[in-house]
Design a protein around this motif. Structure first.
Motif, short mmCIF file in Angstrom:
data_model
loop_
_atom_site.label_atom_id
_atom_site.label_comp_id
_atom_site.label_asym_id
_atom_site.label_seq_id
_atom_site.Cartn_x
_atom_site.Cartn_y
_atom_site.Cartn_z
N ALA A 153 0.84 -1.21 0.00
CA ALA A 153 0.00 0.00 0.00
C ALA A 153 0.86 1.25 0.00
O ALA A 153 0.56 2.24 -0.67
CB ALA A 153 -0.93 -0.01 1.21
N ARG A 154 1.96 1.20 0.74
CA ARG A 154 2.85 2.37 0.78
C ARG A 154 3.38 2.66 -0.61
O ARG A 154 3.41 3.81 -1.06
CB ARG A 154 4.02 2.12 1.73
N ASP A 155 3.82 1.62 -1.30
CA ASP A 155 4.40 1.83 -2.63
C ASP A 155 3.35 2.30 -3.63
O ASP A 155 3.61 3.15 -4.47
CB ASP A 155 5.06 0.54 -3.13
N LEU A 156 2.15 1.76 -3.51
CA LEU A 156 1.08 2.13 -4.44
C LEU A 156 0.60 3.55 -4.24
O LEU A 156 0.34 4.27 -5.19
CB LEU A 156 -0.12 1.19 -4.22
N TYR A 157 0.46 3.95 -2.99
CA TYR A 157 -0.17 5.26 -2.69
C TYR A 157 0.81 6.29 -2.14
O TYR A 157 0.40 7.39 -1.80
CB TYR A 157 -1.36 5.06 -1.75
N HIS A 158 2.08 5.92 -2.08
CA HIS A 158 3.12 6.85 -1.60
C HIS A 158 2.76 7.44 -0.24
O HIS A 158 2.78 8.66 -0.06
CB HIS A 158 3.38 7.95 -2.63
N MET A 159 2.36 6.58 0.67
CA MET A 159 2.04 7.04 2.02
C MET A 159 2.93 6.30 3.00
O MET A 159 3.03 5.07 2.93
CB MET A 159 0.59 6.73 2.37
#
Ligand code: PEP
Ligand code: MN
Length: 336
Positions: A153-159
């Motif tokens: 999720a971090r990589d996908l949404y840059h969060m």
């Protein structure tokens, strides 16, 4: 004690004082943001030792630190601690909103929630993979698989990701995936865990123990700081009182009190402090008005299906509306 160097002290004199601190078996903690060099020395500094430092070349004066927590106190560092997390700062002008489910339950659940949080203006994604549950018969979290989903999720949404670590020997594993290590209310005084989180040099979100005083919270932060890890965020998440209408009682006082006592960023968790989604938005507004640097809020696509804390989780639309309201409050007090 704090060794205050004179304005004219040379770099060699500062280095000499630092070396003396080390030779005497202490760790020097340089204090940043001053126009002159200040070195904090924590531990047992008897009066004779203070005198020895007072007469070294380049030293202006010695100041004792009156609070029991040293590195966490505003005495040692008057300026706010501000540090970057993926392109924005925490502890500065900007309010940081961390949100996501109580627990990572599946890949689909987390990715959908991450997208909703991002679209609504959340900057940090939360989600527990290792859950410290009151009952051993309830969902205990997905473990490392949950961490892998968070990383996706971090990589996908840059969060950046904040997720809980519940045991000292897990710190290394969780730090491999998380941008911020969460230490929960039940572990605020788990000293081996605090040492391990300090040693990791990873940012830490330290939640207040549900029956702990603010001094105790700051002493726990001191454990982490004493390892040279300065990136600690404090979190008020409600305390036990005689009131039973809510899961906990939000201690709004904690925000201005902590802001006065410490330079560390302070955030509030209205989900655990109220225990009911209906009260979350109001308490978010109050927290920002009181001077909090951010919020950590539970969000679930389908709270009625949540494996933990569904009752206190906002649906994405309610979360988006909360962010809008909080933005208005933030502007009213000149914050972003
Ligand atoms: C959580 O954040 O889901 C959690 C367990 O919080 P706390 O430690 O404040 O109960
Ligand atoms: Mn929870």
């Amino acid at each position: 004690m704090m060794i205050i160097m004179s304005m004219e002290a040379t770099p060699e004199q500062v280095a000499f004082v630092n070396q003396r601190v080390i030779d005497l078996g202490f760790t020097p903690h340089p204090i940043t943001g001053e126009e002159r060099s200040v070195i904090a020395v924590v531990g047992n500094n008897p009066i004779e030792l203070q005198d020895q430092f007072a007469i070294l070349p380049g030293v202006d004066r010695i100041m004792p630190i009156s609070r029991p927590y040293k590195l966490a106190s505003r005495e040692v560092q008057p300026e706010n601690t501000v540090f970057p997390l993926n392109g924005f700062n925490i502890g500065g002008e900007q309010i940081v909103i961390m949100a996501g489910p109580c627990s990572v339950e599946s890949r689909q659940q987390l990715l959908e929630t991450a997208q909703a949080v991002k679209e609504a203006g959340g900057q940090v994604l939360r989600g527990g993979a290792f859950k410290p549950r009151s009952s051993p018969y309830t969902f205990q979290g997905m473990g490392e698989k949950g961490l892998e989903i968070l990383a996706e999720a971090r990589d996908l949404y840059h969060m950046p990701i904040v997720t809980e670590v519940i045991a000292p020997d897990q710190v290394e594993l969780v730090a491999r995936y998380a941008d911020v290590l969460q230490i929960g209310t039940r572990n605020m005084q788990n000293y081996p865990l605090l040492h391990a989180a300090g040693e990791s040099q990873h940012p830490v979100l330290l939640k207040r123990g549900m029956s702990s005083t603010l001094d105790e919270l700051l002493m726990s932060a001191e454990y982490i700081l004493s390892h040279g890890n300065q990136r600690v965020i404090l979190c008020e998440r409600g305390i036990r009182t005689f009131e039973t209408a809510t899961r906990n009682t939000t201690d709004i006082n904690a925000i201005p009190v902590l802001k006065a006592l410490t330079h560390l960023p302070v955030v509030l968790d209205p989900s655990h402090s109220t225990g009911h989604w209906e009260y979350v938005t109001a308490v978010c507004r109050a927290a920002i008005a009181a001077g909090a640097d951010g919020l950590i809020v539970e969000v679930h696509m389908h709270p009625e299906l949540a494996l933990s804390d569904g009752k206190q989780s906002l649906k994405p639309e309610t979360f988006a509306e909360m962010v809008r309201q909080v933005r208005t409050i933030a502007h009213a007090i000149n914050r972003e």
